[in-house]
Design a protein around this motif. Structure first.
Motif, short mmCIF file in Angstrom:
data_model
loop_
_atom_site.label_atom_id
_atom_site.label_comp_id
_atom_site.label_asym_id
_atom_site.label_seq_id
_atom_site.Cartn_x
_atom_site.Cartn_y
_atom_site.Cartn_z
N TYR A 1 79.23 40.61 65.47
CA TYR A 1 79.84 41.94 65.62
C TYR A 1 78.80 42.92 66.18
CZ TYR A 1 77.44 43.51 61.36
OH TYR A 1 76.50 43.84 60.42
N GLN A 2 79.35 43.95 66.85
CA GLN A 2 78.47 44.99 67.42
C GLN A 2 78.33 46.17 66.48
OE1 GLN A 2 79.83 46.28 71.26
NE2 GLN A 2 79.72 44.23 72.15
N SER A 3 79.46 46.60 65.89
CA SER A 3 79.44 47.78 65.03
C SER A 3 80.67 47.78 64.13
CB SER A 3 79.40 49.06 65.87
OG SER A 3 80.59 49.17 66.64
N TYR A 4 80.69 48.73 63.21
CA TYR A 4 81.86 48.92 62.36
C TYR A 4 81.97 50.41 62.03
CZ TYR A 4 78.39 49.15 58.66
OH TYR A 4 77.31 49.50 57.91
N THR A 5 83.20 50.85 61.82
CA THR A 5 83.45 52.22 61.38
C THR A 5 84.47 52.16 60.25
OG1 THR A 5 85.19 52.52 63.03
CG2 THR A 5 82.99 53.27 63.62
N CYS A 6 84.30 53.01 59.26
CA CYS A 6 85.19 53.02 58.11
C CYS A 6 85.57 54.45 57.76
CB CYS A 6 84.51 52.37 56.91
SG CYS A 6 84.15 50.62 57.13
N GLY A 7 86.71 54.58 57.10
CA GLY A 7 87.19 55.87 56.66
C GLY A 7 88.42 56.28 57.44
N ASN A 8 89.04 57.33 56.95
CA ASN A 8 90.29 57.79 57.59
C ASN A 8 89.96 58.49 58.84
OD1 ASN A 8 91.88 56.68 55.62
ND2 ASN A 8 91.71 58.48 54.32
N ILE B 1 81.58 49.59 51.34
CA ILE B 1 81.98 50.68 52.21
C ILE B 1 83.50 50.77 52.18
CG2 ILE B 1 81.88 51.59 54.56
CD1 ILE B 1 79.39 49.68 54.91
N ASP B 2 84.02 51.92 51.75
CA ASP B 2 85.46 52.09 51.58
C ASP B 2 86.20 52.06 52.92
OD1 ASP B 2 85.28 52.25 48.83
OD2 ASP B 2 84.98 54.41 48.86
N GLY B 3 87.35 51.39 52.92
CA GLY B 3 88.19 51.25 54.11
C GLY B 3 89.20 52.36 54.20
N PRO B 4 90.01 52.32 55.22
CA PRO B 4 90.18 51.26 56.20
C PRO B 4 88.99 51.20 57.16
CG PRO B 4 91.56 53.12 56.79
CD PRO B 4 90.94 53.43 55.46
N CYS B 5 88.78 50.01 57.73
CA CYS B 5 87.63 49.80 58.60
C CYS B 5 88.03 49.10 59.89
CB CYS B 5 86.57 48.96 57.89
SG CYS B 5 85.91 49.72 56.41
N THR B 6 87.30 49.39 60.94
CA THR B 6 87.46 48.72 62.22
C THR B 6 86.11 48.10 62.57
OG1 THR B 6 89.12 50.30 62.95
CG2 THR B 6 88.06 48.98 64.66
N ALA C 1 75.25 40.92 57.10
CA ALA C 1 76.53 40.21 57.14
C ALA C 1 77.61 41.09 56.53
CB ALA C 1 76.44 38.89 56.38
N ILE C 2 78.79 41.09 57.14
CA ILE C 2 79.94 41.85 56.65
C ILE C 2 80.92 40.88 56.02
CG2 ILE C 2 81.98 43.16 57.35
CD1 ILE C 2 80.36 44.38 59.58
N THR C 3 81.42 41.23 54.85
CA THR C 3 82.47 40.46 54.20
C THR C 3 83.66 41.39 54.02
OG1 THR C 3 80.83 39.14 53.03
CG2 THR C 3 83.07 39.08 52.17
N TYR C 4 84.86 40.88 54.37
CA TYR C 4 86.07 41.69 54.26
C TYR C 4 87.26 40.79 53.94
CZ TYR C 4 87.40 39.90 58.84
OH TYR C 4 87.75 39.06 59.87
N ARG C 5 88.37 41.40 53.55
CA ARG C 5 89.62 40.68 53.30
C ARG C 5 90.65 41.08 54.35
NH1 ARG C 5 89.77 37.69 48.77
NH2 ARG C 5 88.19 38.16 47.21
N ASP C 6 91.40 40.07 54.83
CA ASP C 6 92.48 40.37 55.77
C ASP C 6 93.73 40.81 55.00
OD1 ASP C 6 93.68 38.04 54.83
OD2 ASP C 6 93.24 36.87 56.64
N ASP C 7 94.83 41.06 55.72
CA ASP C 7 96.05 41.55 55.09
C ASP C 7 96.67 40.55 54.11
OD1 ASP C 7 95.86 43.97 56.40
OD2 ASP C 7 97.12 43.34 58.08
N ASP C 8 96.34 39.27 54.26
CA ASP C 8 96.83 38.24 53.35
C ASP C 8 95.91 38.03 52.15
OD1 ASP C 8 99.04 37.73 55.00
OD2 ASP C 8 97.88 36.31 56.22
N SER D 1 88.19 47.57 51.81
CA SER D 1 86.78 47.93 51.96
C SER D 1 85.98 46.77 52.51
CB SER D 1 86.22 48.34 50.60
OG SER D 1 86.91 49.45 50.10
N LEU D 2 84.81 47.08 53.04
CA LEU D 2 83.86 46.07 53.49
C LEU D 2 82.73 45.95 52.48
CD1 LEU D 2 83.16 47.11 57.20
CD2 LEU D 2 84.84 45.46 56.38
N GLU D 3 82.11 44.81 52.47
CA GLU D 3 80.84 44.66 51.75
C GLU D 3 79.80 44.24 52.78
OE1 GLU D 3 81.29 42.10 48.39
OE2 GLU D 3 82.49 43.57 47.31
N LEU D 4 78.70 44.96 52.80
CA LEU D 4 77.64 44.73 53.77
C LEU D 4 76.39 44.30 53.04
CD1 LEU D 4 76.52 45.07 56.72
CD2 LEU D 4 75.87 47.37 56.02
#
Length: 81
Positions: A74-81, A28-33, A56-63, A47-50
């Motif tokens: 987690y309860q939910s996620y939203t992605c996109g501009n 799922i293309d980011g940015p994501c919350t 399960a959600i896998t993501y990378r932090d800023d580092d 991006s996220l991988e679900l």
């Protein structure tokens, strides 16, 4: 000839399992919350991988560090501009 057919069928079944494992991941293309169960949020520009199977959600932090969250974290996620 029957042994060859049995071997072919077993290889084909094994290939189906590998394909199922690959298809399990949805990108799922980011940015994501991501809204966590405690009410806090994680924001990632990547991006996220679900995992469709485990949710399960896998993501990378800023580092660039890789993180995973499981459905109960987690309860939910939203992605996109």
């Amino acid at each position: 000839m029957k042994k060859l057919t049995v071997i072919f069928v077993l290889l084909a079944l094994g290939a189906c399992k590998i394909i199922d494992d690959i298809v399990d991941i949805e990108r799922i293309d980011g940015p994501c919350t991501i809204l966590l169960t405690d009410g806090s949020t994680i924001v990632t520009n990547e991006s996220l991988e679900l995992s469709v199977r485990t949710q399960a959600i896998t993501y990378r932090d800023d580092d660039g560090k890789l993180w995973s969250l499981f459905k109960g974290e987690y309860q939910s996620y939203t992605c996109g501009n």
